[in-house]
Design an enzyme around this catalytic site. Structure first.
Site, PDB file in Angstrom:
ATOM      1  NE  ARG A 127       6.230  -9.825   4.945  1.00 34.44           N
ATOM      2  CZ  ARG A 127       7.510  -9.500   5.188  1.00 34.44           C
ATOM      3  NH1 ARG A 127       8.480 -10.128   4.557  1.00 34.44           N
ATOM      4  NH2 ARG A 127       7.830  -8.577   6.056  1.00 34.44           N
ATOM      5  CG  ASN A 128       4.828  -3.013  -1.293  1.00 33.13           C
ATOM      6  OD1 ASN A 128       3.803  -2.356  -1.430  1.00 33.13           O
ATOM      7  ND2 ASN A 128       6.026  -2.463  -1.200  1.00 33.13           N
ATOM      8  CD  GLN A 129       0.071  -3.308   4.267  1.00 35.80           C
ATOM      9  OE1 GLN A 129       0.369  -2.146   4.532  1.00 35.80           O
ATOM     10  NE2 GLN A 129      -0.487  -4.123   5.141  1.00 35.80           N
TER      11      GLN A 129
END
Length: 170
Positions: A42-44
């Site tokens: 979920r880290n962009q």
């Protein structure tokens, strides 16, 4: 109640041609488990780098991500080398030991820009600016930073990397 474990961060990802380095605070739980920077799906970070650099980072194995990131003259590191923390939030970091940020200019003599990935990393802006290179605070790519849309983060990161001539124009 037990004291949180003493955690160890990763070595820097740098080489002599690194022009920009992204400094996080400290790896999150998913990254520590995977032994890989920005491993939380979920880290962009990786999708932002993919959009800016035209590379399929999210689809690549970690060693190939790092190889290609270095090809684009971008390095990675964290401001803390060790700490105690439960979970992944920066607000939970305790007993943090800072990394020696002077190592950046020693190992990356072409360094032009330090990008602090979020507020906790940016607490060390004064130290990175003292290295004689431009240093900026950017919006965190963490899933905990929901105030910024992906598009707004992408724009901020692209503008910042352009200051270091990244991506290089053919």
């Amino acid at each position: 109640m037990a004291e949180p474990a003493h955690l160890q961060a990763f070595p820097p990802v740098l080489n002599a041609h690194t022009r920009a380095v992204v400094l996080g605070s400290f790896p999150g739980v998913a990254s520590l488990q995977a032994q890989a920077y920005y491993a939380n799906p979920r880290n962009q970070f990786w999708p932002i780098m993919a959009a800016i650099l035209g590379e399929p980072f999210p689809d690549l194995e970690y060693p190939e991500r790092i190889r290609r990131l270095l090809e684009h003259r971008i390095g990675l590191w964290d401001v803390y080398g060790t700490c105690q923390r439960e979970g992944s939030l920066d607000s939970a970091i305790r007993a943090a030991a800072p990394n020696d940020l002077t190592r950046l200019t020693r190992e990356a003599p072409e360094l032009r820009l330090v990008l602090h990935n979020g507020a906790e990393s940016a607490r060390r802006l004064h130290e990175t600016r003292a290295l004689g290179v431009e240093a900026l605070r950017l919006p965190s790519t963490s899933p905990a930073n929901a105030r910024w849309s992906f598009e707004a983060k992408l724009e901020a990161w692209a503008e910042a990397l352009a200051r270091a001539g990244i991506p290089e124009k053919p």
